[in-house]
Design a protein around this motif. Structure first.
Motif, PDB file in Angstrom:
ATOM      1  N   ALA A   1     -13.360  45.570  40.524  1.00 36.05           N
ATOM      2  CA  ALA A   1     -13.711  46.007  39.163  1.00 36.05           C
ATOM      3  C   ALA A   1     -13.296  47.449  38.909  1.00 36.05           C
ATOM      4  N   GLN A   2     -13.377  48.295  39.960  1.00 36.66           N
ATOM      5  CA  GLN A   2     -13.100  49.731  39.793  1.00 36.66           C
ATOM      6  C   GLN A   2     -11.685  50.113  40.218  1.00 36.66           C
TER       7      GLN A   2
ATOM      8  N   SER B   1     -12.662  45.303  35.678  1.00 30.22           N
ATOM      9  CA  SER B   1     -13.580  45.539  34.558  1.00 30.22           C
ATOM     10  C   SER B   1     -12.960  46.485  33.535  1.00 30.22           C
TER      11      SER B   1
ATOM     12  N   ASP C   1     -14.162  42.378  44.848  1.00 34.30           N
ATOM     13  CA  ASP C   1     -14.721  43.053  43.692  1.00 34.30           C
ATOM     14  C   ASP C   1     -13.876  44.301  43.472  1.00 34.30           C
TER      15      ASP C   1
ATOM     16  N   LYS D   1     -14.877  52.572  32.648  1.00 30.33           N
ATOM     17  CA  LYS D   1     -13.944  52.285  33.736  1.00 30.33           C
ATOM     18  C   LYS D   1     -12.615  52.987  33.446  1.00 30.33           C
TER      19      LYS D   1
ATOM     20  N   TRP E   1     -25.147  53.318  40.745  1.00 29.77           N
ATOM     21  CA  TRP E   1     -26.149  52.231  40.803  1.00 29.77           C
ATOM     22  C   TRP E   1     -27.579  52.789  40.730  1.00 29.77           C
TER      23      TRP E   1
ATOM     24  N   ASN F   1     -16.062  39.826  31.043  1.00 32.76           N
ATOM     25  CA  ASN F   1     -16.382  41.034  31.805  1.00 32.76           C
ATOM     26  C   ASN F   1     -16.069  40.740  33.272  1.00 32.76           C
ATOM     27  N   ALA F   2     -16.190  41.767  34.110  1.00 32.54           N
ATOM     28  CA  ALA F   2     -15.817  41.587  35.519  1.00 32.54           C
ATOM     29  C   ALA F   2     -16.834  40.744  36.283  1.00 32.54           C
ATOM     30  N   THR F   3     -18.082  40.785  35.851  1.00 25.68           N
ATOM     31  CA  THR F   3     -19.107  39.959  36.506  1.00 25.68           C
ATOM     32  C   THR F   3     -18.773  38.485  36.319  1.00 25.68           C
TER      33      THR F   3
ATOM     34  N   MET G   1     -22.194  47.335  42.887  1.00 28.13           N
ATOM     35  CA  MET G   1     -23.027  47.018  41.742  1.00 28.13           C
ATOM     36  C   MET G   1     -23.752  45.696  42.003  1.00 28.13           C
TER      37      MET G   1
HETATM   38  C1  LIG Z   1     -18.403  47.793  36.683  1.00 25.73           C
HETATM   39  C2  LIG Z   1     -18.516  47.001  37.911  1.00 25.73           C
HETATM   40  C3  LIG Z   1     -18.786  45.626  37.897  1.00 25.73           C
HETATM   41  C4  LIG Z   1     -19.131  44.863  36.645  1.00 25.73           C
HETATM   42  O1  LIG Z   1     -18.184  44.988  35.647  1.00 25.73           O
HETATM   43  P1  LIG Z   1     -18.552  44.390  34.200  1.00 25.73           P
HETATM   44  O2  LIG Z   1     -17.230  44.341  33.502  1.00 25.73           O
HETATM   45  O3  LIG Z   1     -19.481  45.377  33.568  1.00 25.73           O
HETATM   46  O4  LIG Z   1     -19.166  43.070  34.392  1.00 25.73           O
HETATM   47  C5  LIG Z   1     -18.807  44.931  39.089  1.00 25.73           C
HETATM   48  N1  LIG Z   1     -18.580  45.554  40.245  1.00 25.73           N
HETATM   49  C6  LIG Z   1     -18.329  46.873  40.321  1.00 25.73           C
HETATM   50  C7  LIG Z   1     -18.047  47.494  41.655  1.00 25.73           C
HETATM   51  C8  LIG Z   1     -18.311  47.643  39.158  1.00 25.73           C
HETATM   52  O5  LIG Z   1     -18.083  48.954  39.239  1.00 25.73           O
END
Ligand SMILES: *Cc1c(COP(=O)(O)O)cnc(C)c1O
Length: 370
Positions: A159-160, A181, A157, A186, A314, A60-62, A87
């Protein structure tokens, strides 16, 4: 009454059912589940698309952020600056690397605010982690300049923000690395959790490949302590299928944003995000359409009553507002943004009629108020 969901999870599967079942049959029949060819292919496609030197599929992105921090040696006592409108994952990854997450303000476009980065720098600061929020890239010229002046690393980050660009450079490729992510909601989602690391540093990338697989190298030797965080080969095969149409997906999302502008512009009580064509240096991919609104909570309830799904990102709280985690910061601009922001539905299931309907309801709400 018409119903508009904020996000329709079935839409990930139902329209593509035949293709997806074929992929499942193919992959499962080959018994190709962990670290197989489909994952390698997807990693190469993502690297080629973004221009990142390396793309490494993870859980996952985390985890992607966490592995980047671990591989590049963030340590106890280090301070890492991030924007509080993000997040919790951004901060928790910093925390579990041993470093201290230092939240700073969001600016007018809801992304990390440049002046507050400068103010937060101390002799212990090691890195800046901008969140490329809502599919928009922060002003990386400014952030790179600060990082160079103070000898700091940049991690994104992102992720988005798969496919988002600033001056023709892709989100996730400006610093040491970034995360993407594939959470179902997403822009490109899989059927569960998934993520990928984008990385420009050969050594860091090599280490992440070990870290995601128990520290093992290709020969099976183990020279470092590792984790288990691998993107499933099956998920990678599905993702690669969706990824083929990715640029089309982005242009459709940008079109939906333009339609929101067409119907919402002129409503005095709300503030729209930056227009998709406002800035020739950017390509925002609109993971979200986050507006600011007067009487936000009442608007949320009004739209809900009229079966229009919206979301407070959030849960409506910035990271530093979770006081139980030990934050004692005051970030008034971010707090104001969090009290006023609401996400309108932006996904490929909604059409112009839906957007017109949503806009009419927003206008009706404010007409009643006046
Ligand atoms: C969704 C998201 C994450 C976490 O992504 P995961 O794949 O669920 O771990 C981290 N940062 C932001 C800004 C996100 O929107």
């Amino acid at each position: 009454m018409r119903e508009i969901k904020f996000f329709d999870y079935q839409s990930l599967f139902v329209p593509y059912k035949k293709d997806l079942l074929n992929i499942f049959e193919d992959v499962a029949s080959r018994g190709a589940f962990i670290l197989q060819e489909d994952l390698r292919k997807f990693e190469i496609n993502i690297a080629n698309y973004t221009g990142a030197k390396h793309a490494i599929g993870v859980g996952n992105a985390t985890d992607a952020l966490q592995l980047l921090f671990n591989a590049n040696g963030l340590n106890r006592g280090d301070e890492v600056i991030f924007c509080s409108h993000t997040m919790i994952a951004t901060a928790s990854a910093i925390k579990f690397s041993g470093a201290t997450p230092v939240p700073v303000e969001a600016g007018k476009d809801h992304l990390i605010e440049i002046e507050s980065i400068k103010k937060a720098i101390t002799k212990n600061t090691k890195a800046i982690v901008p969140t490329q929020l809502n599919g928009r890239v922060a002003n990386m010229d400014e952030i790179i300049k600060i990082a160079n002046d103070h000898n700091l690393d940049i991690y994104e980050d992102s992720a988005q923000a798969l496919g988002a660009k600033f001056k023709n450079k892709f989100a996730g490729t400006f610093g040491v690395g970034g995360c993407i992510s594939f959470y179902p909601a997403k822009i490109i989602g899989c059927f569960g959790d998934g993520g990928i690391v984008l990385c420009n540093d050969d050594e860091v990338a090599y280490k992440i490949r070990l870290l995601r697989d128990h520290g093992r190298d290709n020969s099976g030797n183990i020279s470092i302590w590792g984790y288990n965080s691998r993107l499933d080969n099956l998920q990678a095969a599905f993702l690669d299928f969706f990824f083929k149409k990715y640029d089309d997906v982005i242009s459709r999302r940008r079109n939906i944003a333009r339609l929101y502008y067409k119907y919402l512009e002129g409503i005095q009580e709300i503030l729209l995000p930056p227009h998709p064509d406002e800035d020739e240096f950017r390509r925002d991919v609109f993971q979200n359409f986050e507006i600011e609104a007067n009487q936000r909570d009442e608007l949320y309830n009004y739209l809900k009553k009229n079966k229009i799904g919206t979301l407070l990102q959030w849960g409506g709280k910035a990271v530093h507002e979770f006081r139980d985690l030990g934050f004692n910061h005051s970030l008034p601009n971010t707090e104001r943004i969090m009290r006023r922001s609401i996400l309108l539905p932006l996904n490929l299931s909604i059409n112009e009629e839906d957007i017109s309907y949503i806009s009419k309801n927003i206008k009706k709400f404010y007409a009643k108020k006046n």
